[in-house]
Motif scaffolding. Structure first.
Motif, PDB file in Angstrom:
ATOM      1  N   MET A   1      39.112  45.081  45.278  1.00  0.00           N
ATOM      2  CA  MET A   1      38.376  46.341  45.263  1.00  0.00           C
ATOM      3  C   MET A   1      37.118  46.229  46.140  1.00  0.00           C
ATOM      4  SD  MET A   1      37.725  48.596  41.901  1.00  0.00           S
ATOM      5  CE  MET A   1      36.050  48.289  41.458  1.00  0.00           C
ATOM      6  N   ALA A   2      36.889  47.262  46.907  1.00  0.00           N
ATOM      7  CA  ALA A   2      35.746  47.249  47.832  1.00  0.00           C
ATOM      8  C   ALA A   2      34.426  47.324  47.081  1.00  0.00           C
ATOM      9  CB  ALA A   2      35.848  48.414  48.794  1.00  0.00           C
ATOM     10  N   ASN A   3      33.478  46.597  47.572  1.00  0.00           N
ATOM     11  CA  ASN A   3      32.144  46.652  46.979  1.00  0.00           C
ATOM     12  C   ASN A   3      31.266  47.672  47.692  1.00  0.00           C
ATOM     13  OD1 ASN A   3      32.213  44.759  44.880  1.00  0.00           O
ATOM     14  ND2 ASN A   3      32.177  43.106  46.381  1.00  0.00           N
ATOM     15  N   LEU A   4      30.399  48.297  46.915  1.00  0.00           N
ATOM     16  CA  LEU A   4      29.446  49.227  47.502  1.00  0.00           C
ATOM     17  C   LEU A   4      28.357  48.439  48.219  1.00  0.00           C
ATOM     18  CD1 LEU A   4      29.049  51.595  44.446  1.00  0.00           C
ATOM     19  CD2 LEU A   4      29.921  52.286  46.646  1.00  0.00           C
ATOM     20  N   THR A   5      28.051  48.789  49.428  1.00  0.00           N
ATOM     21  CA  THR A   5      26.969  48.110  50.131  1.00  0.00           C
ATOM     22  C   THR A   5      25.630  48.746  49.812  1.00  0.00           C
ATOM     23  OG1 THR A   5      27.464  49.460  52.052  1.00  0.00           O
ATOM     24  CG2 THR A   5      28.371  47.236  52.017  1.00  0.00           C
ATOM     25  N   SER A   6      25.624  50.069  49.615  1.00  0.00           N
ATOM     26  CA  SER A   6      24.400  50.737  49.190  1.00  0.00           C
ATOM     27  C   SER A   6      24.750  51.969  48.389  1.00  0.00           C
ATOM     28  CB  SER A   6      23.554  51.132  50.396  1.00  0.00           C
ATOM     29  OG  SER A   6      24.278  52.043  51.192  1.00  0.00           O
ATOM     30  N   ARG A   7      23.998  52.164  47.346  1.00  0.00           N
ATOM     31  CA  ARG A   7      24.236  53.313  46.488  1.00  0.00           C
ATOM     32  C   ARG A   7      23.492  54.535  47.041  1.00  0.00           C
ATOM     33  NH1 ARG A   7      23.996  53.663  40.225  1.00  0.00           N
ATOM     34  NH2 ARG A   7      23.180  51.569  40.223  1.00  0.00           N
TER      35      ARG A   7
END
Ligand SMILES: [Zn+2]
Length: 60
Positions: A1-7
Motif C-alpha cells: 500500500m502506498a504511503n502518503l508523503t504529505s497530508r
C-alpha cells in the motif's frame, strides 16, 4: 500500500468534501405509474420493480 508523503491541510480536505456532501438528486420516472422514483429502487407509489409487483401500496 502506498504511503502518503504529505497530508493535505484541513482547508483542502474541506474544499474537496464541499463538492459531494449530502444530496442524492437523481430520479427517474416509473414505467408503471409515471411517478418519480429513485433508480434501482422499488417505486414508492405503485410498489413495482422491473415490471413486477413487489410490495402492496395503499392507493387511496
Ligand atoms: Zn410506480
Amino acid at each position: 500500500m502506498a504511503n502518503l508523503t504529505s497530508r493535505h491541510s484541513k482547508s483542502r480536505r474541506d474544499k474537496r468534501r464541499a463538492n459531494w456532501k449530502g444530496e442524492y438528486p437523481s430520479l427517474t420516472v416509473c414505467t408503471e405509474c409515471k411517478e418519480m422514483k429513485r433508480p434501482h429502487h422499488i417505486c414508492p407509489s405503485c410498489g413495482t420493480y422491473d415490471k413486477k409487483k413487489i410490495i402492496l401500496v395503499d392507493s387511496k
